[in-house]
Design an enzyme around this catalytic site. Structure first.
Site, PDB file in Angstrom:
ATOM      1  N   LYS A 117       0.821  -1.206   0.000  1.00 44.23           N
ATOM      2  CA  LYS A 117       0.000   0.000   0.000  1.00 44.23           C
ATOM      3  C   LYS A 117       0.854   1.255   0.000  1.00 44.23           C
ATOM      4  CE  LYS A 117      -4.511  -1.463   1.582  1.00 44.23           C
ATOM      5  NZ  LYS A 117      -5.643  -1.219   2.483  1.00 44.23           N
ATOM      6  N   LYS A 199      -7.420 -11.844  -9.709  1.00 45.32           N
ATOM      7  CA  LYS A 199      -8.596 -12.014  -8.857  1.00 45.32           C
ATOM      8  C   LYS A 199      -9.656 -10.972  -9.221  1.00 45.32           C
ATOM      9  CE  LYS A 199      -8.853 -12.023  -4.124  1.00 45.32           C
ATOM     10  NZ  LYS A 199      -8.327 -12.032  -2.755  1.00 45.32           N
ATOM     11  N   LYS A 202     -12.724  -4.823  -7.531  1.00 43.90           N
ATOM     12  CA  LYS A 202     -13.460  -3.599  -7.861  1.00 43.90           C
ATOM     13  C   LYS A 202     -12.608  -2.636  -8.675  1.00 43.90           C
ATOM     14  CE  LYS A 202     -11.905  -1.480  -3.654  1.00 43.90           C
ATOM     15  NZ  LYS A 202     -11.544  -1.981  -2.384  1.00 43.90           N
TER      16      LYS A 202
END
Ligand code: TRP
Length: 335
Positions: A117, A199, A202
């Site tokens: 991140k 995967k 969104k």
């Protein structure tokens, strides 16, 4: 329910940072209703966690309520489990601070999610992003659970939670129960419809089917789903050679309860042109009652409020018992 107290305790949180999709549903979410029969379950919307990356405030509010409605629509009966919003239970933040002081800089630096991140949000590597695992440990340890159901990506955070709990217990005695990660036996790993090597996520909306999506949009996405460029063009489960088709088989099997072999037989000799819309229809029908019920609940704000208030009250009670113990152990004067 006297008996309920003898059940094993389980807790899990989901960040309301994105709309729920088919991967969430066919992976963990679908199995939760059965779990609430077997365990004493706590489920919360981890809104405190979401602000480690910037959120649009109105969107965060909408998603929090929408996810609450979706959980209930998916079968999480608020009478049978504790459903709450993390920020409604101050003990999470309070214990997180204490645990920050029992969590080492070095171990936080090794967290893969922090590394990922901070690479992705290089302009906002804030302290919350770094200490996030201590907040997650607080979320868990407050409820003295036996199990924490998580996906593969969160296993490391449950490990550090265990390390923090053991470290604290070694100093002060058995304050925390040390929980086990609970990796679902039947965890379907749903891939993107237009990029089946990744995967479903969104962040790639064209390959992702959202729980609240309209049937015509769902059908369009399935009709455009990537199949494989092999020559046999038959519906056969072979994830390495035929990732696109295998993903669709997996989705169809999960939605209908059929085995992979049964799906292969059903579409034997029919090619992809028939198969793709059939998968689309199965998913439209699987999601329809969930979407309709969630939409109905969203118009009933009074009901939703009553659910999260009651949930926060129950969670508060249990969480504060642990927090008081911790405060006492570390030497804070009781109020
Ligand atoms: N970190 C989890 C995620 O990103 C969400 C979460 C927060 C959680 N606190 C938790 C999961 C406690 C299980 C237990 O998916």
């Amino acid at each position: 329910m006297e008996q309920a107290t003898q059940k094993k305790v389980m807790i899990s949180g989901i960040q309301p940072s994105g709309d729920l999709h088919l991967g969430n549903y066919l992976g963990p979410l679908r199995h939760w209703p059965a779990m609430i029969e077997e365990f004493d379950c706590y489920f919360f919307l981890a809104d405190l966690h979401t602000i480690t990356v910037r959120q649009d405030p109105a969107m965060l509010r909408r998603r929090t309520l929408e996810q609450l409605a979706s959980y209930i629509a998916c079968g999480l009966d608020p009478e049978k489990c504790v459903l709450f919003v993390q920020s409604h239970v101050p003990a999470h933040s309070q214990l997180a601070w204490v645990l920050d002081c029992y969590t080492m800089f070095g171990e936080l630096s090794r967290m893969t999610q922090f590394k990922d991140k901070s690479a992705k949000h290089a302009d906002n590597i804030n302290a919350g992003l770094f200490t996030y695992p201590a907040l997650m440990a607080a979320d868990i340890l407050l409820y003295q659970p036996d199990f924490v159901p998580v996906g593969e990506d969160q296993k490391q955070h449950v490990e550090i939670c265990r390390d923090i709990a053991n470290r604290f217990n070694n100093i002060y005695g058995e304050v925390f129960k040390v929980p086990e990660p609970y990796i679902a036996k039947v965890g379907a790993r749903i891939m993107s419809l237009n990029a089946p090597e990744s995967k479903m996520s969104k962040s790639m909306p064209e390959g992702c089917v959202f729980l609240m999506e309209k049937p015509e949009d769902i059908m369009r996405k399935f009709k455009r789903a990537v199949t494989d460029s092999d020559t046999e063009r038959c519906v056969r489960y072979a994830p390495a050679e035929k990732p696109g088709v295998s993903n669709l088989i997996q989705i169809y099997a999960a939605a209908t309860g059929k085995s992979y072999e049964e799906v292969e037989r059903e579409f034997d000799g029919q090619g992809y042109g028939k198969f793709k819309p059939a998968v689309g229809e199965a998913i439209v029908e699987t999601l329809r009652p969930i979407r309709e019920e969630a939409q109905r609940l969203l118009t009933d704000k009074t009901y939703l409020e009553s659910v999260y208030r009651a949930g926060a009250e129950k969670a508060d009670y249990v969480a504060n018992k642990t927090l008081r113990k911790v405060y006492k152990k570390v030497g804070f004067v009781a109020r």
